[in-house]
Every structure is written in C-alpha cells, then in structure tokens.
Write a protein that holds these residues in place. Sequence first.
Motif, PDB file in Angstrom:
ATOM      1  N   VAL A 233       0.851  -1.184   0.000  1.00  0.00           N
ATOM      2  CA  VAL A 233       0.000   0.000   0.000  1.00  0.00           C
ATOM      3  C   VAL A 233       0.888   1.235   0.000  1.00  0.00           C
ATOM      4  CG1 VAL A 233      -1.798   1.262   1.227  1.00  0.00           C
ATOM      5  CG2 VAL A 233      -1.724  -1.239   1.372  1.00  0.00           C
ATOM      6  N   ARG A 234       0.601   2.143  -0.908  1.00  0.00           N
ATOM      7  CA  ARG A 234       1.376   3.384  -0.922  1.00  0.00           C
ATOM      8  C   ARG A 234       0.590   4.463  -0.190  1.00  0.00           C
ATOM      9  NH1 ARG A 234       3.204   5.517  -5.765  1.00  0.00           N
ATOM     10  NH2 ARG A 234       1.144   5.088  -6.596  1.00  0.00           N
ATOM     11  N   PHE A 235       1.159   4.902   0.923  1.00  0.00           N
ATOM     12  CA  PHE A 235       0.543   5.987   1.690  1.00  0.00           C
ATOM     13  C   PHE A 235       1.083   7.299   1.146  1.00  0.00           C
ATOM     14  CE2 PHE A 235      -1.710   4.302   5.420  1.00  0.00           C
ATOM     15  CZ  PHE A 235      -1.362   2.961   5.342  1.00  0.00           C
ATOM     16  N   GLU A 236       0.158   8.231   0.930  1.00  0.00           N
ATOM     17  CA  GLU A 236       0.561   9.544   0.441  1.00  0.00           C
ATOM     18  C   GLU A 236       1.047  10.411   1.598  1.00  0.00           C
ATOM     19  OE1 GLU A 236      -1.544  12.400  -2.702  1.00  0.00           O
ATOM     20  OE2 GLU A 236      -2.861  10.848  -1.863  1.00  0.00           O
ATOM     21  N   LEU A 237       2.204  11.043   1.415  1.00  0.00           N
ATOM     22  CA  LEU A 237       2.683  11.977   2.426  1.00  0.00           C
ATOM     23  C   LEU A 237       1.834  13.251   2.373  1.00  0.00           C
ATOM     24  CD1 LEU A 237       6.480  11.510   1.771  1.00  0.00           C
ATOM     25  CD2 LEU A 237       5.330  11.028   3.941  1.00  0.00           C
ATOM     26  N   ALA A 238       1.469  13.754   3.544  1.00  0.00           N
ATOM     27  CA  ALA A 238       0.671  14.982   3.584  1.00  0.00           C
ATOM     28  C   ALA A 238       1.474  16.157   3.040  1.00  0.00           C
ATOM     29  CB  ALA A 238       0.211  15.264   5.018  1.00  0.00           C
ATOM     30  N   THR A 239       2.786  16.129   3.346  1.00  0.00           N
ATOM     31  CA  THR A 239       3.697  17.115   2.740  1.00  0.00           C
ATOM     32  C   THR A 239       4.862  16.329   2.167  1.00  0.00           C
ATOM     33  OG1 THR A 239       4.753  17.336   4.898  1.00  0.00           O
ATOM     34  CG2 THR A 239       3.134  19.015   4.295  1.00  0.00           C
ATOM     35  N   PRO A 240       5.401  16.684   1.017  1.00  0.00           N
ATOM     36  CA  PRO A 240       6.466  15.898   0.386  1.00  0.00           C
ATOM     37  C   PRO A 240       7.712  15.819   1.265  1.00  0.00           C
ATOM     38  CG  PRO A 240       5.565  17.513  -1.144  1.00  0.00           C
ATOM     39  CD  PRO A 240       5.001  17.838   0.193  1.00  0.00           C
ATOM     40  N   GLY A 241       8.476  14.725   1.102  1.00  0.00           N
ATOM     41  CA  GLY A 241       9.713  14.533   1.850  1.00  0.00           C
ATOM     42  C   GLY A 241      10.816  15.417   1.293  1.00  0.00           C
ATOM     43  N   PRO A 242      12.013  15.395   1.944  1.00  0.00           N
ATOM     44  CA  PRO A 242      13.117  16.278   1.561  1.00  0.00           C
ATOM     45  C   PRO A 242      13.577  16.063   0.111  1.00  0.00           C
ATOM     46  CG  PRO A 242      13.775  14.769   3.348  1.00  0.00           C
ATOM     47  CD  PRO A 242      12.321  14.580   3.124  1.00  0.00           C
ATOM     48  N   GLN A 243      13.475  14.843  -0.405  1.00  0.00           N
ATOM     49  CA  GLN A 243      13.877  14.586  -1.788  1.00  0.00           C
ATOM     50  C   GLN A 243      12.672  14.659  -2.723  1.00  0.00           C
ATOM     51  OE1 GLN A 243      17.291  13.537  -2.328  1.00  0.00           O
ATOM     52  NE2 GLN A 243      17.589  13.936  -0.160  1.00  0.00           N
ATOM     53  N   GLY A 244      11.600  15.243  -2.230  1.00  0.00           N
ATOM     54  CA  GLY A 244      10.394  15.308  -3.033  1.00  0.00           C
ATOM     55  C   GLY A 244       9.563  14.035  -3.001  1.00  0.00           C
ATOM     56  N   GLU A 245       9.850  13.151  -2.030  1.00  0.00           N
ATOM     57  CA  GLU A 245       9.093  11.900  -1.930  1.00  0.00           C
ATOM     58  C   GLU A 245       7.621  12.215  -1.713  1.00  0.00           C
ATOM     59  OE1 GLU A 245      11.673  12.703   0.040  1.00  0.00           O
ATOM     60  OE2 GLU A 245      13.139  11.066   0.107  1.00  0.00           O
ATOM     61  N   LYS A 246       6.770  11.525  -2.475  1.00  0.00           N
ATOM     62  CA  LYS A 246       5.333  11.793  -2.335  1.00  0.00           C
ATOM     63  C   LYS A 246       4.605  10.675  -1.603  1.00  0.00           C
ATOM     64  CE  LYS A 246       4.612  14.950  -6.163  1.00  0.00           C
ATOM     65  NZ  LYS A 246       5.077  14.774  -7.552  1.00  0.00           N
ATOM     66  N   THR A 247       5.186   9.452  -1.632  1.00  0.00           N
ATOM     67  CA  THR A 247       4.497   8.325  -0.998  1.00  0.00           C
ATOM     68  C   THR A 247       5.476   7.468  -0.200  1.00  0.00           C
ATOM     69  OG1 THR A 247       4.862   6.906  -2.927  1.00  0.00           O
ATOM     70  CG2 THR A 247       2.786   8.131  -2.864  1.00  0.00           C
ATOM     71  N   VAL A 248       4.920   6.656   0.702  1.00  0.00           N
ATOM     72  CA  VAL A 248       5.679   5.624   1.430  1.00  0.00           C
ATOM     73  C   VAL A 248       4.995   4.299   1.163  1.00  0.00           C
ATOM     74  CG1 VAL A 248       6.473   4.807   3.655  1.00  0.00           C
ATOM     75  CG2 VAL A 248       6.153   7.247   3.288  1.00  0.00           C
ATOM     76  N   LYS A 249       5.778   3.323   0.704  1.00  0.00           N
ATOM     77  CA  LYS A 249       5.198   2.022   0.399  1.00  0.00           C
ATOM     78  C   LYS A 249       5.362   1.087   1.592  1.00  0.00           C
ATOM     79  CE  LYS A 249       6.084   0.284  -3.822  1.00  0.00           C
ATOM     80  NZ  LYS A 249       6.963  -0.471  -4.747  1.00  0.00           N
ATOM     81  N   VAL A 250       4.250   0.513   2.049  1.00  0.00           N
ATOM     82  CA  VAL A 250       4.339  -0.463   3.147  1.00  0.00           C
ATOM     83  C   VAL A 250       3.814  -1.805   2.651  1.00  0.00           C
ATOM     84  CG1 VAL A 250       3.876   1.378   4.821  1.00  0.00           C
ATOM     85  CG2 VAL A 250       2.035  -0.168   4.157  1.00  0.00           C
ATOM     86  N   PHE A 251       4.310  -2.877   3.269  1.00  0.00           N
ATOM     87  CA  PHE A 251       3.761  -4.198   2.986  1.00  0.00           C
ATOM     88  C   PHE A 251       2.941  -4.618   4.183  1.00  0.00           C
ATOM     89  CE2 PHE A 251       3.887  -8.823   3.449  1.00  0.00           C
ATOM     90  CZ  PHE A 251       3.349  -9.206   2.233  1.00  0.00           C
ATOM     91  N   THR A 252       1.734  -5.142   3.901  1.00  0.00           N
ATOM     92  CA  THR A 252       0.895  -5.602   5.009  1.00  0.00           C
ATOM     93  C   THR A 252       0.164  -6.882   4.642  1.00  0.00           C
ATOM     94  OG1 THR A 252      -0.965  -5.056   6.452  1.00  0.00           O
ATOM     95  CG2 THR A 252      -1.026  -4.133   4.246  1.00  0.00           C
ATOM     96  N   THR A 253       0.030  -7.753   5.645  1.00  0.00           N
ATOM     97  CA  THR A 253      -0.792  -8.944   5.436  1.00  0.00           C
ATOM     98  C   THR A 253      -2.193  -8.717   6.004  1.00  0.00           C
ATOM     99  OG1 THR A 253      -0.033  -9.865   7.541  1.00  0.00           O
ATOM    100  CG2 THR A 253       1.163 -10.516   5.549  1.00  0.00           C
ATOM    101  N   ARG A 254      -2.410  -7.527   6.583  1.00  0.00           N
ATOM    102  CA  ARG A 254      -3.708  -7.253   7.201  1.00  0.00           C
ATOM    103  C   ARG A 254      -4.342  -5.954   6.685  1.00  0.00           C
ATOM    104  NH1 ARG A 254      -5.135  -9.792  12.002  1.00  0.00           N
ATOM    105  NH2 ARG A 254      -7.154  -8.915  11.438  1.00  0.00           N
ATOM    106  N   PRO A 255      -4.530  -5.849   5.370  1.00  0.00           N
ATOM    107  CA  PRO A 255      -5.170  -4.622   4.871  1.00  0.00           C
ATOM    108  C   PRO A 255      -6.587  -4.450   5.404  1.00  0.00           C
ATOM    109  CG  PRO A 255      -4.980  -6.267   3.117  1.00  0.00           C
ATOM    110  CD  PRO A 255      -4.198  -6.789   4.285  1.00  0.00           C
ATOM    111  N   ASP A 256      -7.174  -5.547   5.899  1.00  0.00           N
ATOM    112  CA  ASP A 256      -8.512  -5.467   6.467  1.00  0.00           C
ATOM    113  C   ASP A 256      -8.549  -4.559   7.695  1.00  0.00           C
ATOM    114  OD1 ASP A 256      -6.876  -7.905   7.259  1.00  0.00           O
ATOM    115  OD2 ASP A 256      -8.295  -7.792   8.929  1.00  0.00           O
TER     116      ASP A 256
END
Length: 872
Positions: A233-256
């Motif tokens: 799941v890619r979570f959108e950053l509310a404000t971009p990171g220092p390198q302009g990162e817009k999202t953080v990708k996490v892996f989850t087995t419990r999206p429910d």
Amino acid sequence: MAVERYNPRTTEPKWQKTWADASVFATRNDDTRPKYYVLEMFPYPSGRIHMGHVRNYTMGDVVARYKRAKGFAVLHPMGWDAFGLPAENAAIEKKVHPAKWTYENIAYMRGQLKAMGLSLDWDREIATCHPGYYRHQQAMFVDMFDAGLAYRRTSKVNWDPVDMTVLANEQVIDGRGWRSGALVEQKELVQWNFRITAFSDELLKALDGLDRWPDKVRLMQRNWIGKSEGLEVRFELATPGPQGEKTVKVFTTRPDTLFGASFVALSPDHPLARSLGETNADLAAFQEKCRRMGTSVAVLETAEKEGFDTGLRVKHPFIPGKTVPLWVANFILMDYGTGAIFGCPAHDQRDLDFARKYGLEVTPVVLPKGADAASFTVDDVAFVDDGSIFNSDFLDGLDVDTAFDTVAKRLEGTIVDGAPQGERKVNFRLRDWLISRQRYWGCPIPVVHCDDCGTVPVPKDQLPVLLPDDASFDKPGNPLDHHPTWKHVACPKCGKPARRETDTMDTFVDSSWYFARFTDPWNTEGPTTRAVADRWLPVDQYIGGIEHAILHLLYSRFFTRAMKATGHVGLDEPFAGLFTQGMVVHETYKGPDGHWVSPADIVIDETDAGRTARMKDGSGAVAIGSIEKMSKSKKNTVDPSDIIATWGADTARWFVLSDSPPDRDVIWTEAGVEGAHRFVQRVWRLVGDAVELIGGAGTGDRSAAALALAKATHKTVAAVEDDIEKLGFNRAVARLYEFANAIGRVLAGPDAVRADASLAAAVEEAADALVRMIAPMMPHLAEECWTALGRTGLVADAAWPSVDRALVVDDTVTLPVQVNGKKRAELTIARDADEAAVREATLALEAVAAALGGNPPKKVIVVPGRIVNVVA
RNA sequence: GCGGACGUGGCGAAACCGGUAGACGCAGCGGGCUUAAAACCCGCAUCCUUCGGGAGUAGGGGUUCGAGUCCCCUCGUCCGCACCA
C-alpha cells in the motif's frame, strides 16, 4: 566352565586392523547391488572429538552396518568441515598457522574416530580446506555467477572499530566486540550473495515431498522461508519529503485493519528515513543509536521498542482529511517487505506495545465473535484472530478475508501519484544468502576486480585461486586484504593490473555439497562425476544435530538445485531421509572453592539418603548442579578417548544408543557406562556358555522349551529389525537386554540343554542371532563372539538373521478387560476368536459379572487383539 | 520478540493407530554364592490404603465407552533466529 573376561583393549584394535587390511568397508562405485547412502554431518576439526560425535557417528554406523547385513551396497564416508573461524583464532592466540592447526587436528581426530570402530570408507576422506576440494567449489561459484545465481549487493555487518574487523554475531557480546570490548557499529559493505530467493517457492513446495524428514524440521523451514500473501500500500505523504518523496510504500498482510491504522513506521535504514535524518540531528542521533545494536535479528527484536516521530504525516487512504504520524522505529527491518509498515495497534501486539509507549491512538476494527461493538476495547492484549469488521465504513460486517479482498480491489483501482495505490504481493521472509566473509581461512571467491572490465570471474583453467601460505595474523583486518602481493593480479580479460576479491566464502558453502563430492572424491576434472553422483544420490539417511535444522539443510537444498541448474547433479533434494539427534549432556559440579570441577575429579556416593559428591583428592565436598550440555567452560565434559581407553569403544557405543530416544538428549553417567560394560561382559559369557552346549544336530520336533526360545529369537529379530529401520536404537537395546535374559535363563540349566537336542539347536540359533544383532552396535565384541561360535569369515560380512513369521505370532492373546474404562480382569482367548465369542467369554468372567450385578451391559466394546470394555 | 520442540517412578525411559501406564536399564533394598570382597545369580520395588480399593503421565479444563497420546489455557525447560559450526 570358566570364560575369561572380554578384553576390549586388545580385541578392538585387532578387529579394526582386520577390517582395514581387508578393506571391508571400502565401497566400490561399480557395485551393482541396491545402494544405500548413509551420512552423518561431518565434524569441524576443533581438536578432539566429543561425545556428541560419538553418539552421531555410532547411530550412523548402526544404520550402515545393518544395511550392509541386509545386502545393500552401502556408502558411508567421512570428511572434515575444515575451514572456519577457530583456526584463525588459534593463529592469533597461539601463533600457529591455520592450515597446520587444522591438519594436526584432523590427524588426531581421525585416530579417535578409527578407535570407535566405525564402518567408514576412509578412501573417500575429504577436507574442505584442501585445494583439491575447494577448487571445485570455486568452479561452481563461477558457474553460478554465469547463471546469475551469484551477485553482489550492499549488506550490513558488525564492525569492530578497534580491531578493524568484521565480527560474527556470536562475537558480539552485549553490543561489544568480544576481544576489544569496543561498541560494535553497523557497517555497510558490498558483498557476494547466492540468489537462494530464486528458489523460495520451490524450496517451500518441495518440503511436502520430504516425507522422511521430521515434521518439526519441515515446519521450521516453512516458517523460515515465510511465504505471506499481502498487499503493498502506498501511503501519500501529507507534505512531500526532503527529496520530493510523495508516498511511502508499506507491505501488510492485514489490509482489512486499515481503518485501525494509527501510524506508519519506517526502518531506521529506510531511504526516506535516511534523507530525513540528513536534516534532522535528533533523528540522525536516533538512527545512530539503532546502528549500534549490531545486526542480529534476535537482538533487534528483543530490544526495547523505541521510535522517533518524524513530524511528517501520511494521509489515510480511505478517510478523507485524516492523517497519521510517520515514525522511525527500531524494530522495523529493512530486509523484510518494504522496510516500512502501517501500525494497527488493536490487532498486532508489537504495534500495540509501541502505541501504548508513545500514546498513539488504538482503534479496534475487528470484533471478536459474540463481543459487543459498543463496549469492546483493547487494553494490553491485541486481538489477532478472525472476527467481523467494524468501525470501518464500507468494510463493516465483513469477515477478515473478505475485507482483505475488498480493500485490495479498492486500492488497486485508486491511482496515487501515477500508480495504483495498492498491489497484491507475495512476500518471503527468506533473504538471499550472504556468502562473503572478510577472513583468511575460507575458500577464496574466484573473482578479479578490474577498473576497465569490472567484476571478472577467474577462468576455470586458472583455478584454484589458492590461499597464500604466508599470511600474517598479528595485524587487525583481513589477512588476504593486507597481504603484500596476493591480491595484485592481472585482469584475466584485458591483462591490465587488477585486484583479487579478498572475501572468502561462508563455510556453509563448503558443507552444502560435500555429500555429492563423496560419491567420487577422486575426480580431478570436476566437482562430481554425473553418472556416479546420480547413482548414489540422494543420501538415504542423513543424521546430525537439530541445530542444523534450518541453515545448513536449507543451504544444501538450495545448492543442490544450483548444482542441478549448472549440470553437476541430476536431482533437487539431497537428503531423502533426515534424522536429528539429541545432545549428550552431563551433570555439573562445583568444588569446595566454588569453581566448576570435572567429573573425572570427583566421586559420587549413592545411598538411601540420596546422592552426594566429593573431591577424589579428599579436598572437600562437591555440589551437584544441573544437567547441561557438555561444555569446556563448565568442565562437564567427558573425553571419548578416555572412555574408550577405559571401557572400550563397544561400551561407549552401546551406552550412547541405550539410554534415551536418539532424538532426545542423553545424560552421560559413569554408572550408565558401567551398566553398558556389564552387558558387554554378559554377552561374552552367554556366548561362551552357549559354545559348550551347541554343535549337535538338532533334528525332530521342538520341545516346549526349545519352541519358547525359538519364538523369543524370532520375535526379537523382527522387533530389533523394525526398531533399527525406525532408528529406535534405545528400543532395540531394550529388546536385546530382554533377549539376553531369555537366553541366560536357558543357559542357567545346562543339563536340560544337554538332554534336549532341539533345545541345544535353539540355543545355537539364539546365540547366532544375538551376535548378528549386536554386530551393528558392538562390532568388535560381535566379531570375537562370531569366532568363538566357530563361524568363518567376519560377522561384518554376515547377513542379518531372517525371521520365521510363524514363530512370531502366538495362537492365543490375553486381552485386558475393562468395566467403565477401568481394568478389572484379563481374558485369554484364541487369537482368531470372533467378536461374539470374545463378548460371551468376557461376560462370563467373574469380575465382570460382579460389576454388572445381574444387569445387562449397556454396551460391550471389543477392539480385536487389543481390549474389551464393558459399559455397565 | 518471533519460530520450533519437550515435560511419565529416586533417575534414563517404554507404551508404534486413542485401548493393561511404568517393559528394559541405572541407582536402591533383601537374599544366595564366598573365609572376605569384587564379579555373578535370584527376588522386591509409583504413591496412598481401613487391604475392599483409591489416586496417578508438569498444572487446569474439554472431547471419548476409554486420554500419557487428541483439543484449549497456564507453567517450566531446551533449540534456532541468517557472520559459530
């Protein structure tokens, strides 16, 4: 009749010489009988063998000798896992070259093993530190490099900044280097890896076919490989990171549980965490602290959970306007998944502990069956089971699996920053196998680094890359790296000056194919000879310690596949049968001065009042401590050579087989050894007594006594055979004790034997069978008895006794009779009596009639040949 | 922390598929042989008992005609966790 005591000290070397002179245990590759390959995990040449080796090799030897007696062409080789750290430590501490130290240890230990009387084919002996072995390993490395199975990547190591050296996890004690005491740092190095993850799924699936492996080992490997199906799941950053990162990708087995998300956490080494650390001194300090914990997963995960709030926030994928904080946490591993997670504290214990510590929100979203949605809360224990989803908008009322799918579909269809927000992903816990070691005493990785040509494997006709003899061990760091000339070579491709790779291979590589090398160790052209390897492999029975349940066995399974892919063997699974034996443990003792003392220095007194111990030299009382794994530091070791010198190898072998089930620990006791030795003498006496009475022609019908002995003989052979097939050595031993008792009872009346030719014949048959049955376990004694019985040849070449099935089954059986599940009587009845007859006979029993008190039974359960239960 | 196992007399254990709990060995006790000792041989041995029997396989609960064995929980011990081998 006076039989001299059996003297193992003269007898054992005599038979060992006889076997060696006649090459009894040399196995020919052109032997056409059905093959059987029995292998024990080869030893590290630490200096002396220990009792664990005695146990391991005795078990393997019983199997090998038994299978020989059963007519198989048995391959039973031995070698040395000869590269490794202790040799280098010896070089540093005792100023002795690792090669000299290793080969001297091998010579000594070989002598110890030979004194055990093992049926090994010594012609096939190999040592992994010998260039004749490791040259082939280097050739296979090149093959694997060409096949894309060996590659370089950056990995972290434990770095000792004082000794300037990489430390093994076991050399890191409480976060400090074992020698220098310096705080260990994580350091990144570019290192060689084998691509074991290319086989993740296959290694997992193939476990199902390994039906002669212990279930626990298969389960451990399954969990180690750790296949899990989840969602990225890619979570959108509310404000971009220092390198302009817009999202953080996490892996989850419990999206429910996404609606219960209360934070997102990054590994301290996550790229975003790193770039944030560059401008945030507090975060950088936190990351620095995390890096001082070493690289061991066990340490990382047992450490107090700590985190750092980056101040950034990420948007919740489903709740418009909602954001959750972005943390960096010490328990998130960069190697697993994406190096980032979302935390749902209500339904994950680790997340819950973290949330409670830092006061983060805990929102339950899975409702246990029967719980009330309005009042259900989570305090200190996360709810991790199935239930129905609530507090979750469009997921409410769904079960966990359905909610998983619903979330996955929804996020797959949502585009964030130009890509779907969710993607189904199969993730493995298994990581690639890091084989680089910055050490001298290992197999050199056959690669040259050239400024123009890059990484160039050494051509096969230039192998082996030999270790330099003249390394120095008094400087910190890798001896190969600071050797004055060794690493400077011409590039094999362009001829310009280049540098050798100075990393050597993990010693697990050495032990990942030795079983294949044993099939043709004489081949100088290649690691294996295909036809020969294909004939002998797989190993039919592999025996070793449970501590190897995961790494060694998994690496060997991978390496066999890699060898298949590069044409060196024709199979996937190296070990068809696996047995993991327990340790040899011993009581510990503390002397009058409070220090550990050796069992050799004390005396045990046993009386009605209990066991006490005192020093042999009279210096005082000894405290008896707990039973522990034999270790030098606690001085509770017993030297196999001392035991063999005192009691003989057969006694030691018999003892390690007898006392405990082979997969459990066995407690070494002096009294137990004495008991084992008594049995050695007893067998010798029984055979001596029998010899006086046998030799006549036993014809005609058997007398009752003869029939009873014959039945005992055949029942014992059938049972011992079954026990050995199942590696139930302790059961086989118990049966042989019983059998010896039975023979002893007959021999106690020699006149009856003299008067009954059929009984004399039964005695001869019994003695003959006894000797053949003990032969795999106590081979020297068996040979001596074999000669005493007047047999020609060697019992080592003799066949296993055959069983007359008619003598194994009895005509009648005795059934326990229960009333309401409690035993009240016994019923002896014809073995083939039908259920009605058993029922009738049961109800006629006095005890049953009394219990029923004239009433008819509610029910009579007859389990044929087993039991009768009357329900009153 | 995660994963895996194990727990039965004084001790090591056996009981294979849910069917007599404690075979066999060690230690102990009693007896024989012996001038004596060792060795050897024979016997006794889970606990409680009013001698009818009752309890008992780490502890607690459950399923079953029947549980050491299957299920759930608790406690304890051990192994592995990726650079020890």
